[in-house]
Write a protein that holds these residues in place. Structure first.
Motif, PDB file in Angstrom:
ATOM      1  N   CYS A   1      -9.020 -23.794  62.784  1.00 48.39           N
ATOM      2  CA  CYS A   1      -8.881 -24.084  61.346  1.00 48.39           C
ATOM      3  C   CYS A   1      -8.809 -25.584  61.100  1.00 48.39           C
ATOM      4  O   CYS A   1      -9.475 -26.114  60.201  1.00 48.39           O
ATOM      5  CB  CYS A   1      -7.627 -23.411  60.787  1.00 48.39           C
ATOM      6  N   PHE A   2      -7.993 -26.266  61.896  1.00 42.93           N
ATOM      7  CA  PHE A   2      -7.839 -27.705  61.723  1.00 42.93           C
ATOM      8  C   PHE A   2      -9.155 -28.433  62.001  1.00 42.93           C
ATOM      9  O   PHE A   2      -9.508 -29.375  61.289  1.00 42.93           O
ATOM     10  CB  PHE A   2      -6.727 -28.226  62.628  1.00 42.93           C
ATOM     11  N   SER A   3      -9.899 -27.998  63.009  1.00 42.28           N
ATOM     12  CA  SER A   3     -11.194 -28.627  63.323  1.00 42.28           C
ATOM     13  C   SER A   3     -12.171 -28.467  62.172  1.00 42.28           C
ATOM     14  O   SER A   3     -12.893 -29.415  61.818  1.00 42.28           O
ATOM     15  CB  SER A   3     -11.790 -28.017  64.585  1.00 42.28           C
ATOM     16  N   PHE A   4     -12.207 -27.288  61.582  1.00 42.18           N
ATOM     17  CA  PHE A   4     -13.087 -27.055  60.437  1.00 42.18           C
ATOM     18  C   PHE A   4     -12.725 -27.989  59.284  1.00 42.18           C
ATOM     19  O   PHE A   4     -13.605 -28.575  58.644  1.00 42.18           O
ATOM     20  CB  PHE A   4     -13.003 -25.599  59.992  1.00 42.18           C
ATOM     21  N   ILE A   5     -11.441 -28.145  59.031  1.00 45.17           N
ATOM     22  CA  ILE A   5     -10.994 -29.031  57.955  1.00 45.17           C
ATOM     23  C   ILE A   5     -11.343 -30.481  58.268  1.00 45.17           C
ATOM     24  O   ILE A   5     -11.844 -31.215  57.407  1.00 45.17           O
ATOM     25  CB  ILE A   5      -9.482 -28.853  57.714  1.00 45.17           C
ATOM     26  N   VAL A   6     -11.114 -30.908  59.502  1.00 46.27           N
ATOM     27  CA  VAL A   6     -11.405 -32.290  59.882  1.00 46.27           C
ATOM     28  C   VAL A   6     -12.900 -32.579  59.777  1.00 46.27           C
ATOM     29  O   VAL A   6     -13.305 -33.612  59.227  1.00 46.27           O
ATOM     30  CB  VAL A   6     -10.882 -32.591  61.305  1.00 46.27           C
ATOM     31  N   VAL A   7     -13.738 -31.665  60.268  1.00 42.61           N
ATOM     32  CA  VAL A   7     -15.187 -31.872  60.175  1.00 42.61           C
ATOM     33  C   VAL A   7     -15.624 -31.948  58.715  1.00 42.61           C
ATOM     34  O   VAL A   7     -16.426 -32.813  58.334  1.00 42.61           O
ATOM     35  CB  VAL A   7     -15.951 -30.755  60.928  1.00 42.61           C
ATOM     36  N   SER A   8     -15.072 -31.081  57.872  1.00 40.51           N
ATOM     37  CA  SER A   8     -15.408 -31.111  56.447  1.00 40.51           C
ATOM     38  C   SER A   8     -15.025 -32.447  55.826  1.00 40.51           C
ATOM     39  O   SER A   8     -15.806 -33.056  55.081  1.00 40.51           O
ATOM     40  CB  SER A   8     -14.699 -29.979  55.702  1.00 40.51           C
ATOM     41  N   TYR A   9     -13.826 -32.920  56.134  1.00 40.02           N
ATOM     42  CA  TYR A   9     -13.375 -34.175  55.543  1.00 40.02           C
ATOM     43  C   TYR A   9     -14.081 -35.386  56.126  1.00 40.02           C
ATOM     44  O   TYR A   9     -14.267 -36.379  55.425  1.00 40.02           O
ATOM     45  CB  TYR A   9     -11.855 -34.301  55.638  1.00 40.02           C
ATOM     46  N   VAL A  10     -14.490 -35.352  57.362  1.00 44.16           N
ATOM     47  CA  VAL A  10     -15.286 -36.451  57.913  1.00 44.16           C
ATOM     48  C   VAL A  10     -16.597 -36.554  57.140  1.00 44.16           C
ATOM     49  O   VAL A  10     -17.030 -37.651  56.751  1.00 44.16           O
ATOM     50  CB  VAL A  10     -15.534 -36.261  59.425  1.00 44.16           C
ATOM     51  N   GLU A  11     -17.239 -35.421  56.903  1.00 45.04           N
ATOM     52  CA  GLU A  11     -18.483 -35.431  56.122  1.00 45.04           C
ATOM     53  C   GLU A  11     -18.236 -35.908  54.694  1.00 45.04           C
ATOM     54  O   GLU A  11     -19.039 -36.656  54.127  1.00 45.04           O
ATOM     55  CB  GLU A  11     -19.118 -34.042  56.119  1.00 45.04           C
ATOM     56  N   ILE A  12     -17.122 -35.472  54.104  1.00 46.30           N
ATOM     57  CA  ILE A  12     -16.786 -35.911  52.744  1.00 46.30           C
ATOM     58  C   ILE A  12     -16.584 -37.420  52.720  1.00 46.30           C
ATOM     59  O   ILE A  12     -17.138 -38.120  51.860  1.00 46.30           O
ATOM     60  CB  ILE A  12     -15.522 -35.184  52.233  1.00 46.30           C
ATOM     61  N   PHE A  13     -15.811 -37.952  53.659  1.00 44.22           N
ATOM     62  CA  PHE A  13     -15.531 -39.380  53.657  1.00 44.22           C
ATOM     63  C   PHE A  13     -16.786 -40.206  53.952  1.00 44.22           C
ATOM     64  O   PHE A  13     -16.942 -41.302  53.411  1.00 44.22           O
ATOM     65  CB  PHE A  13     -14.411 -39.714  54.635  1.00 44.22           C
ATOM     66  N   LYS A  14     -17.680 -39.691  54.807  1.00 39.50           N
ATOM     67  CA  LYS A  14     -18.943 -40.393  55.041  1.00 39.50           C
ATOM     68  C   LYS A  14     -19.756 -40.468  53.748  1.00 39.50           C
ATOM     69  O   LYS A  14     -20.353 -41.497  53.444  1.00 39.50           O
ATOM     70  CB  LYS A  14     -19.759 -39.685  56.138  1.00 39.50           C
ATOM     71  N   THR A  15     -19.761 -39.378  52.991  1.00 40.57           N
ATOM     72  CA  THR A  15     -20.481 -39.359  51.722  1.00 40.57           C
ATOM     73  C   THR A  15     -19.807 -40.272  50.705  1.00 40.57           C
ATOM     74  O   THR A  15     -20.477 -41.017  49.980  1.00 40.57           O
ATOM     75  CB  THR A  15     -20.559 -37.923  51.164  1.00 40.57           C
ATOM     76  N   VAL A  16     -18.494 -40.248  50.647  1.00 38.89           N
ATOM     77  CA  VAL A  16     -17.750 -41.043  49.671  1.00 38.89           C
ATOM     78  C   VAL A  16     -17.939 -42.530  49.926  1.00 38.89           C
ATOM     79  O   VAL A  16     -18.072 -43.318  48.981  1.00 38.89           O
ATOM     80  CB  VAL A  16     -16.251 -40.675  49.713  1.00 38.89           C
ATOM     81  N   LEU A  17     -17.969 -42.920  51.177  1.00 35.23           N
ATOM     82  CA  LEU A  17     -18.126 -44.342  51.478  1.00 35.23           C
ATOM     83  C   LEU A  17     -19.506 -44.873  51.094  1.00 35.23           C
ATOM     84  O   LEU A  17     -19.688 -46.083  50.996  1.00 35.23           O
ATOM     85  CB  LEU A  17     -17.832 -44.595  52.954  1.00 35.23           C
ATOM     86  N   ARG A  18     -20.452 -43.965  50.846  1.00 36.31           N
ATOM     87  CA  ARG A  18     -21.779 -44.379  50.377  1.00 36.31           C
ATOM     88  C   ARG A  18     -21.846 -44.499  48.860  1.00 36.31           C
ATOM     89  O   ARG A  18     -22.851 -44.949  48.329  1.00 36.31           O
ATOM     90  CB  ARG A  18     -22.839 -43.400  50.859  1.00 36.31           C
ATOM     91  N   ILE A  19     -20.785 -44.087  48.156  1.00 36.04           N
ATOM     92  CA  ILE A  19     -20.765 -44.198  46.690  1.00 36.04           C
ATOM     93  C   ILE A  19     -20.625 -45.671  46.338  1.00 36.04           C
ATOM     94  O   ILE A  19     -19.707 -46.349  46.802  1.00 36.04           O
ATOM     95  CB  ILE A  19     -19.596 -43.376  46.090  1.00 36.04           C
ATOM     96  N   PRO A  20     -21.508 -46.196  45.486  1.00 33.96           N
ATOM     97  CA  PRO A  20     -21.492 -47.632  45.213  1.00 33.96           C
ATOM     98  C   PRO A  20     -20.304 -48.092  44.355  1.00 33.96           C
ATOM     99  O   PRO A  20     -19.819 -49.210  44.539  1.00 33.96           O
ATOM    100  CB  PRO A  20     -22.811 -47.892  44.484  1.00 33.96           C
ATOM    101  N   SER A  21     -19.806 -47.264  43.456  1.00 35.58           N
ATOM    102  CA  SER A  21     -18.733 -47.717  42.562  1.00 35.58           C
ATOM    103  C   SER A  21     -17.361 -47.438  43.165  1.00 35.58           C
ATOM    104  O   SER A  21     -17.105 -46.378  43.736  1.00 35.58           O
ATOM    105  CB  SER A  21     -18.846 -47.031  41.199  1.00 35.58           C
ATOM    106  N   ALA A  22     -16.485 -48.405  43.017  1.00 37.69           N
ATOM    107  CA  ALA A  22     -15.118 -48.245  43.523  1.00 37.69           C
ATOM    108  C   ALA A  22     -14.380 -47.165  42.741  1.00 37.69           C
ATOM    109  O   ALA A  22     -13.560 -46.438  43.305  1.00 37.69           O
ATOM    110  CB  ALA A  22     -14.370 -49.570  43.423  1.00 37.69           C
ATOM    111  N   GLN A  23     -14.682 -47.041  41.460  1.00 32.80           N
ATOM    112  CA  GLN A  23     -14.018 -46.024  40.635  1.00 32.80           C
ATOM    113  C   GLN A  23     -14.394 -44.622  41.117  1.00 32.80           C
ATOM    114  O   GLN A  23     -13.551 -43.734  41.179  1.00 32.80           O
ATOM    115  CB  GLN A  23     -14.401 -46.201  39.169  1.00 32.80           C
TER     116      GLN A  23
END
Length: 183
Positions: free
Chosen positions: A92-114
């Protein structure tokens, strides 16, 4: 919840087709079935063990403390229960971590700080609450029974029961602007 956020952030245009009623029912069913299997394993193992009349110095029956009350050698049952619990929790924890790693990789590509702040303010509280619950659960349930002290076991069980529900509203309310202003 991690999968829902993953799809909403990483693939927002397909959210309606990916996270539909059928998917939600499947995720709920998998959660219920795995929880029932996990509970059945521990309940069956508990009723298969002979118990002595030892005093119980706990307010909560966690599996390691319950195994301490047994009259027989339970090394094999303890190893199986801890292994199954560890695999189940780690999965369960691995699934959550993998999901959040993908989320954070996507979020860091968002150009606006807001935009990044909005996504982080949504995801960080969930990740904090889940991590707090899992880590206190690991310390309460996944330790050998033979070499643990009763007072330490009581403190860990108390933290497992009280800390996540106590911190849950505090962590989630940190998104509220009025609460931030008061603090």
């Amino acid at each position: 919840m991690a999968y829902d956020r993953y799809v909403a952030i990483c693939d927002p245009l397909h959210y309606g087709t990916v996270v539909n009623k059928e998917t939600c029912i499947q995720m709920a069913a998998i959660t219920w079935i795995s929880g029932l299997l996990y509970a059945t394993l521990h309940t069956g193992a508990t009723f298969a063990v002979p118990f002595c009349s030892n005093p119980i110095n706990q307010f909560l029956c966690v599996i390691p403390q319950l195994l301490k009350l047994s009259c027989s050698d339970l090394y094999l049952i303890e190893v199986v229960a801890i292994s199954f619990s560890a695999c189940f929790g780690l999965g369960c924890f691995s699934f959550i971590v993998v999901s959040y790693v993908e989320i954070f990789k996507t979020v860091l590509r968002i150009p606006s700080a807001q935009g990044r702040d909005k996504v982080f303010s949504t995801c960080i509280p969930h990740l904090t609450v889940v991590s707090l619950f899992l880590f206190t659960g690991v310390f309460a349930n996944l330790k050998p029974t033979s070499n643990s002290r009763a007072d330490l076991d009581s403190a860990v069980a108390m933290a497992y029961c009280v800390l996540p529900p106590l911190m849950n509203p505090i962590i989630y309310s940190m998104r509220n602007k009025e609460i931030k202003a008061v603090l």
